[in-house]
Design a protein around this motif. Structure first.
Motif, PDB file in Angstrom:
ATOM      1  N   CYS A  36       0.804  -1.498   0.590  1.00 25.04           N
ATOM      2  CA  CYS A  36      -0.425   0.486   0.183  1.00 25.04           C
ATOM      3  C   CYS A  36       0.869   0.884  -0.051  1.00 25.04           C
ATOM      4  O   CYS A  36       1.240   1.227   1.121  1.00 25.04           O
ATOM      5  N   THR A  38       1.738   5.313   0.087  1.00 26.04           N
ATOM      6  CA  THR A  38       0.507   6.966   0.337  1.00 26.04           C
ATOM      7  C   THR A  38       0.894   8.064  -0.378  1.00 26.04           C
ATOM      8  O   THR A  38       2.943   7.737  -0.399  1.00 26.04           O
ATOM      9  N   SER A  45      -4.110  12.506   1.925  1.00 28.88           N
ATOM     10  CA  SER A  45      -2.946  11.430   1.767  1.00 28.88           C
ATOM     11  C   SER A  45      -3.996  10.695   0.958  1.00 28.88           C
ATOM     12  O   SER A  45      -5.078  10.089   0.804  1.00 28.88           O
ATOM     13  N   ARG A  47      -3.905   7.086  -1.828  1.00 29.37           N
ATOM     14  CA  ARG A  47      -3.102   5.658  -1.140  1.00 29.37           C
ATOM     15  C   ARG A  47      -3.287   4.526  -2.594  1.00 29.37           C
ATOM     16  O   ARG A  47      -4.648   5.484  -3.578  1.00 29.37           O
ATOM     17  N   PHE A 115      -6.626   2.524  -5.336  1.00 30.84           N
ATOM     18  CA  PHE A 115      -7.092   1.767  -4.077  1.00 30.84           C
ATOM     19  C   PHE A 115      -7.873   1.535  -4.016  1.00 30.84           C
ATOM     20  O   PHE A 115      -9.113   2.984  -3.930  1.00 30.84           O
ATOM     21  N   GLN A 117     -11.833   1.686  -1.366  1.00 29.77           N
ATOM     22  CA  GLN A 117     -11.377   2.764  -0.279  1.00 29.77           C
ATOM     23  C   GLN A 117     -12.892   2.075   0.034  1.00 29.77           C
ATOM     24  O   GLN A 117     -13.637   1.393  -0.539  1.00 29.77           O
TER      25      GLN A 117
END
Ligand code: ADP
Ligand code: GN1
Ligand code: MG
Length: 363
Positions: A36, A38, A45, A47, A115, A117
């Motif tokens: 993962c 960032t 932020s 990802r 990513f 969420q």
């Protein structure tokens, strides 16, 4: 450089805006390396999921990536009208040079996904609702790919679910005994030899070739945090031509026992009938319309068969000195094998009951 630094460096080659901050190992897969990553974008932020493809297992990463690109684009197109559509399929992030992967100086292949969420995977099933949702998502995945236009997808691992070949490799491993470990696996070897007849149960049934996932572990589907819905099927390296019941079989293997794949207390390993029923109902709710009668009739057999196939693959890896799967303790592969074989015994004890359920639901 550490592996994490490699992952962070590789991330720099993808179309990710902002400043890269960290790469943290992610997930519990046995083959690839997942991170993962960032990035900081103007104080926010962001990802990403970055993966290094294991190219000793997947010999042709560009062909594999072409499969994933076609499969994800096809699904994305078919669900573009749905709310939340970008959480319902993986989205590849291209490299800065426009390719769908990045090859680093050491010859490693990397890819990046957006990513997803507010969703997560589970290594062990906790409820029948989860089992239903996972099976429905994998069934929907097969259904979406039933309309994938030609050409045929690449075989990313030839003979992946050719169970008789897996059995032959196991027998060779016993005969060669290169790691001098057959002495520690006598009951498991005997169990495997006594079950050889399972290996041909699907290949001999003249089933249609379809586009299948081929690695439908329970932890390869993201469940939505808020609703529990099986929102996105992930881990697409083995999506290729295959037989539909194998996908159902791996759900039985990974989503009916309350235990992890490597549970050492075998008394806890059991095929829970309500979980199986939820899997059948979930899978047929999405795939029931296109599956043939023969495919549906083989769902129970497939559960036993794939559990056997994966069991002998773990056993083979133990016997050959742990060269294929990642291990975290010396006995890991034999522990995994024992769990699979115990689950087969549990399936065998309930097989007729399971088959009656399938007959009653598969109309
Ligand atoms: P592996 O081959 O290591 O099993 P997966 O593709 O299954 O790799 O990914 C590992 C883990 O990362 C998954 O179990 C899941 O929790 C998480 N994951 C994978 N892809 C995404 C994504 N696009 N968004 C969010 N989480 C993801
Ligand atoms: C491997 O990569 P991962 O952990 O999702 C394996 C599967 C096995 C599984 C057993 C390419 O999957 O075939 O079923 O481990 N993948 C490959 O947990 O060999
Ligand atoms: Mg996975």
């Amino acid at each position: 450089m550490s592996k994490q630094q490699d992952a962070l460096a590789a991330s720099g080659y993808f179309q990710i805006t902002g400043t890269l901050v960290s790469a943290v190992p992610y997930g519990s897969g046995h083959i690839n390396d997942s991170y993962c990553v960032t990035a900081d974008r103007a104080g926010t932020s962001m990802r990403y999921l970055i993966q290094r493809i294991n190219h000793s297992v997947f010999k042709d990463p560009p062909a594999l990536m072409q499969n994933i690109q076609r499969v994800t684009a096809h699904i994305a197109q078919s669900i573009a009208h749905l709310p939340d559509h970008d959480r319902r399929v993986l989205t590849l992030i291209p490299a800065k040079d426009g390719q769908v992967f990045h090859r680093d100086e050491q010859g490693n292949y990397w890819r990046a996904y957006r990513f997803i969420q507010n969703a997560r995977t589970f290594d062990a099933v906790e409820s029948t609702a989860q089992a239903f949702q996972a099976a429905r998502a994998f069934g929907r995945f097969q259904q979406q790919l039933a309309t994938l236009p030609p050409p045929r997808l690449h075989d990313t691992i030839p003979g992946f679910h050719h169970t008789p070949s897996r059995f032959a490799t196991f027998q060779q491993a016993v005969a060669a005994d290169v790691a001098n470990r057959t002495q520690y696996a006598k009951p498991e070897i005997a169990f495997a030899l006594a079950h050889e007849s399972i290996t041909t149960a699907l290949l001999g049934a003249n089933l249609p070739e379809r586009v299948t996932h081929n690695d439908t572990k329970f932890n390869n589907v993201l469940l939505d945090d808020a609703t529990g819905e099986g929102i996105c099927v992930i881990d697409l390296d083995t999506v290729m031509p295959g037989l539909a019941p194998y996908d159902f079989g791996d759900m039985v293997r990974t989503t009916t026992s309350p235990t992890l794949e490597d549970e050492r207390d075998l008394s806890r390993v059991t095929m829970q009938f309500p979980m199986f029923e939820a899997l059948v109902r979930g899978y047929l709710s999405a795939a029931g319309d296109f599956l043939t009668r023969a495919e549906k009739q083989l769902l129970v057999t497939a559960g036993k068969l794939i559990t056997f196939e994966i069991g002998i693959r773990f056993l083979t890896d133990f016997l050959t000195g742990d060269t294929y799967y990642k291990i975290h303790r010396p006995s890991h592969n034999i522990d995994r094998c024992r769990t699979q074989f115990r689950l087969i015994e549990s399936i065998e004890q309930q097989e007729e009951h399971m088959q009656r359920l399938v007959e009653s639901l598969a109309v």
